[in-house]
Write a protein that holds these residues in place. Structure first.
Motif, PDB file in Angstrom:
ATOM      1  N   LEU A  36       0.845  -1.185   0.000  1.00 50.24           N
ATOM      2  CA  LEU A  36       0.000   0.000   0.000  1.00 50.24           C
ATOM      3  C   LEU A  36       0.882   1.238   0.000  1.00 50.24           C
ATOM      4  O   LEU A  36       1.979   1.217   0.566  1.00 50.24           O
ATOM      5  CB  LEU A  36      -0.876   0.045   1.257  1.00 50.24           C
ATOM      6  N   ALA A  37       0.387   2.300  -0.603  1.00 46.42           N
ATOM      7  CA  ALA A  37       1.104   3.581  -0.559  1.00 46.42           C
ATOM      8  C   ALA A  37       0.106   4.695  -0.815  1.00 46.42           C
ATOM      9  O   ALA A  37      -0.829   4.552  -1.603  1.00 46.42           O
ATOM     10  CB  ALA A  37       2.215   3.618  -1.601  1.00 46.42           C
ATOM     11  N   ARG A  38       0.338   5.815  -0.135  1.00 46.10           N
ATOM     12  CA  ARG A  38      -0.520   6.982  -0.369  1.00 46.10           C
ATOM     13  C   ARG A  38       0.279   8.241  -0.066  1.00 46.10           C
ATOM     14  O   ARG A  38       1.256   8.212   0.685  1.00 46.10           O
ATOM     15  CB  ARG A  38      -1.778   6.927   0.472  1.00 46.10           C
ATOM     16  N   LEU A  39      -0.154   9.325  -0.644  1.00 48.57           N
ATOM     17  CA  LEU A  39       0.410  10.636  -0.384  1.00 48.57           C
ATOM     18  C   LEU A  39      -0.745  11.515   0.072  1.00 48.57           C
ATOM     19  O   LEU A  39      -1.805  11.532  -0.553  1.00 48.57           O
ATOM     20  CB  LEU A  39       1.052  11.191  -1.661  1.00 48.57           C
ATOM     21  N   ASP A  40      -0.549  12.238   1.166  1.00 46.19           N
ATOM     22  CA  ASP A  40      -1.623  13.037   1.758  1.00 46.19           C
ATOM     23  C   ASP A  40      -1.601  14.477   1.245  1.00 46.19           C
ATOM     24  O   ASP A  40      -1.574  15.424   2.026  1.00 46.19           O
ATOM     25  CB  ASP A  40      -1.499  13.016   3.288  1.00 46.19           C
ATOM     26  N   GLY A  41      -1.593  14.626  -0.061  1.00 47.02           N
ATOM     27  CA  GLY A  41      -1.556  15.948  -0.678  1.00 47.02           C
ATOM     28  C   GLY A  41      -0.765  15.884  -1.964  1.00 47.02           C
ATOM     29  O   GLY A  41      -0.526  14.813  -2.520  1.00 47.02           O
ATOM     30  N   SER A  42      -0.326  17.053  -2.425  1.00 43.69           N
ATOM     31  CA  SER A  42       0.434  17.102  -3.674  1.00 43.69           C
ATOM     32  C   SER A  42       1.876  16.673  -3.423  1.00 43.69           C
ATOM     33  O   SER A  42       2.358  16.661  -2.289  1.00 43.69           O
ATOM     34  CB  SER A  42       0.401  18.519  -4.250  1.00 43.69           C
ATOM     35  N   PHE A  43       2.565  16.312  -4.479  1.00 45.18           N
ATOM     36  CA  PHE A  43       3.961  15.886  -4.382  1.00 45.18           C
ATOM     37  C   PHE A  43       4.806  17.137  -4.178  1.00 45.18           C
ATOM     38  O   PHE A  43       5.231  17.785  -5.129  1.00 45.18           O
ATOM     39  CB  PHE A  43       4.372  15.139  -5.658  1.00 45.18           C
ATOM     40  N   ALA A  44       5.012  17.496  -2.900  1.00 48.98           N
ATOM     41  CA  ALA A  44       5.702  18.739  -2.551  1.00 48.98           C
ATOM     42  C   ALA A  44       6.419  18.574  -1.216  1.00 48.98           C
ATOM     43  O   ALA A  44       6.066  17.706  -0.405  1.00 48.98           O
ATOM     44  CB  ALA A  44       4.692  19.883  -2.451  1.00 48.98           C
ATOM     45  N   VAL A  45       7.417  19.414  -0.993  1.00 43.57           N
ATOM     46  CA  VAL A  45       8.129  19.401   0.281  1.00 43.57           C
ATOM     47  C   VAL A  45       7.133  19.639   1.414  1.00 43.57           C
ATOM     48  O   VAL A  45       6.277  20.522   1.337  1.00 43.57           O
ATOM     49  CB  VAL A  45       9.247  20.465   0.307  1.00 43.57           C
ATOM     50  N   GLY A  46       7.234  18.816   2.452  1.00 43.79           N
ATOM     51  CA  GLY A  46       6.355  18.911   3.603  1.00 43.79           C
ATOM     52  C   GLY A  46       5.159  17.984   3.555  1.00 43.79           C
ATOM     53  O   GLY A  46       4.514  17.749   4.580  1.00 43.79           O
ATOM     54  N   THR A  47       4.842  17.459   2.380  1.00 37.40           N
ATOM     55  CA  THR A  47       3.713  16.546   2.268  1.00 37.40           C
ATOM     56  C   THR A  47       4.069  15.213   2.916  1.00 37.40           C
ATOM     57  O   THR A  47       5.179  14.712   2.750  1.00 37.40           O
ATOM     58  CB  THR A  47       3.321  16.337   0.794  1.00 37.40           C
ATOM     59  N   THR A  48       3.111  14.667   3.638  1.00 41.77           N
ATOM     60  CA  THR A  48       3.312  13.378   4.280  1.00 41.77           C
ATOM     61  C   THR A  48       2.614  12.287   3.489  1.00 41.77           C
ATOM     62  O   THR A  48       1.737  12.551   2.661  1.00 41.77           O
ATOM     63  CB  THR A  48       2.767  13.386   5.722  1.00 41.77           C
ATOM     64  N   GLY A  49       3.009  11.071   3.775  1.00 41.70           N
ATOM     65  CA  GLY A  49       2.399   9.912   3.150  1.00 41.70           C
ATOM     66  C   GLY A  49       2.575   8.707   4.032  1.00 41.70           C
ATOM     67  O   GLY A  49       3.096   8.799   5.152  1.00 41.70           O
ATOM     68  N   TRP A  50       2.163   7.578   3.517  1.00 42.77           N
ATOM     69  CA  TRP A  50       2.250   6.332   4.256  1.00 42.77           C
ATOM     70  C   TRP A  50       2.496   5.214   3.255  1.00 42.77           C
ATOM     71  O   TRP A  50       1.891   5.199   2.174  1.00 42.77           O
ATOM     72  CB  TRP A  50       0.947   6.109   5.012  1.00 42.77           C
ATOM     73  N   ALA A  51       3.374   4.283   3.586  1.00 46.80           N
ATOM     74  CA  ALA A  51       3.662   3.153   2.696  1.00 46.80           C
ATOM     75  C   ALA A  51       3.842   1.896   3.533  1.00 46.80           C
ATOM     76  O   ALA A  51       4.304   1.951   4.674  1.00 46.80           O
ATOM     77  CB  ALA A  51       4.907   3.431   1.868  1.00 46.80           C
ATOM     78  N   LYS A  52       3.479   0.762   2.935  1.00 50.15           N
ATOM     79  CA  LYS A  52       3.648  -0.530   3.586  1.00 50.15           C
ATOM     80  C   LYS A  52       4.351  -1.475   2.645  1.00 50.15           C
ATOM     81  O   LYS A  52       3.889  -1.709   1.538  1.00 50.15           O
ATOM     82  CB  LYS A  52       2.297  -1.108   3.996  1.00 50.15           C
ATOM     83  N   GLN A  53       5.476  -1.979   3.103  1.00 45.26           N
ATOM     84  CA  GLN A  53       6.202  -3.020   2.370  1.00 45.26           C
ATOM     85  C   GLN A  53       5.501  -4.349   2.638  1.00 45.26           C
ATOM     86  O   GLN A  53       5.028  -4.591   3.747  1.00 45.26           O
ATOM     87  CB  GLN A  53       7.640  -3.126   2.875  1.00 45.26           C
ATOM     88  N   ARG A  54       5.467  -5.234   1.662  1.00 39.54           N
ATOM     89  CA  ARG A  54       4.890  -6.563   1.875  1.00 39.54           C
ATOM     90  C   ARG A  54       5.679  -7.276   2.975  1.00 39.54           C
ATOM     91  O   ARG A  54       6.897  -7.276   2.973  1.00 39.54           O
ATOM     92  CB  ARG A  54       4.927  -7.374   0.596  1.00 39.54           C
ATOM     93  N   GLY A  55       4.949  -7.848   3.912  1.00 39.70           N
ATOM     94  CA  GLY A  55       5.585  -8.600   4.976  1.00 39.70           C
ATOM     95  C   GLY A  55       6.138  -7.754   6.111  1.00 39.70           C
ATOM     96  O   GLY A  55       6.740  -8.281   7.035  1.00 39.70           O
ATOM     97  N   ASN A  56       5.984  -6.443   6.046  1.00 38.06           N
ATOM     98  CA  ASN A  56       6.474  -5.552   7.098  1.00 38.06           C
ATOM     99  C   ASN A  56       5.348  -4.630   7.556  1.00 38.06           C
ATOM    100  O   ASN A  56       4.325  -4.510   6.890  1.00 38.06           O
ATOM    101  CB  ASN A  56       7.637  -4.685   6.595  1.00 38.06           C
ATOM    102  N   LEU A  57       5.584  -3.966   8.654  1.00 38.23           N
ATOM    103  CA  LEU A  57       4.650  -2.948   9.101  1.00 38.23           C
ATOM    104  C   LEU A  57       4.744  -1.736   8.183  1.00 38.23           C
ATOM    105  O   LEU A  57       5.798  -1.463   7.620  1.00 38.23           O
ATOM    106  CB  LEU A  57       4.981  -2.521  10.527  1.00 38.23           C
ATOM    107  N   GLY A  58       3.682  -1.010   8.048  1.00 32.05           N
ATOM    108  CA  GLY A  58       3.709   0.229   7.292  1.00 32.05           C
ATOM    109  C   GLY A  58       4.134   1.376   8.177  1.00 32.05           C
ATOM    110  O   GLY A  58       4.255   1.240   9.393  1.00 32.05           O
ATOM    111  N   GLY A  59       4.386   2.514   7.542  1.00 31.13           N
ATOM    112  CA  GLY A  59       4.762   3.670   8.317  1.00 31.13           C
ATOM    113  C   GLY A  59       4.693   4.959   7.526  1.00 31.13           C
ATOM    114  O   GLY A  59       4.603   4.955   6.300  1.00 31.13           O
ATOM    115  N   PRO A  60       4.753   6.063   8.249  1.00 34.68           N
ATOM    116  CA  PRO A  60       4.663   7.377   7.608  1.00 34.68           C
ATOM    117  C   PRO A  60       6.001   7.823   7.025  1.00 34.68           C
ATOM    118  O   PRO A  60       7.062   7.335   7.415  1.00 34.68           O
ATOM    119  CB  PRO A  60       4.268   8.288   8.773  1.00 34.68           C
TER     120      PRO A  60
END
Length: 133
Positions: free
Chosen positions: A28-52
């Motif tokens: 899974l992956a997401r970006l919480d806004g536009s692709f810009a400095v300061g924007t946060t997101g979250w990603a999850k690698q298969r088999g691992n915990l996700g994180g911001p």
């Protein structure tokens, strides 16, 4: 090196929500806004915990940096897209670990991460070809 137009590679690689379509290591992956400095997101690698993560540097069309927190530290991911001529693009992703878990991270995660990065570049190249020919 991968084959493709640098602009096309950039567009695919920075489309965070679609990473799981071509990067087998991403669940899974997401970006919480536009692709810009300061924007946060979250990603999850298969088999691992996700994180911001947070975009901390952006050089449009050329590269960006993200930082992800770790207990007692952080992981810094630097991404670069460099035209190499003759339809080739040099893509580079470097990873730096800072803080108390640096040694443990290198021992447990680094080798798998290197394999995942190489596989993700192959997927990136395939996806660029699928979309842009």
């Amino acid at each position: 090196m991968i084959t493709g137009d640098p602009g096309a590679v950039w567009r695919v690689w920075t489309d965070v929500a679609r990473w799981p379509e071509w990067d087998d290591s991403k669940e899974l992956a997401r970006l919480d806004g536009s692709f810009a400095v300061g924007t946060t997101g979250w990603a999850k690698q298969r088999g691992n915990l996700g994180g911001p993560f947070t975009i901390t540097r952006l050089d449009p069309g050329c590269g960006w940096t993200t930082e992800a927190p770790l207990p007692l530290g952080k992981v810094v991911f630097d991404h670069r897209v460099e035209p190499a001529g003759s339809g080739q693009v040099r893509v580079v992703k470097t990873v730096e670990v800072h803080g108390g878990f640096t040694t443990l991270f290198r021992l447990i995660v680094a080798a798998k991460m290197r394999r995942d990065i190489n596989r993700s570049f192959a997927g990136l190249e395939r996806h660029v070809k699928e979309i842009y020919g």
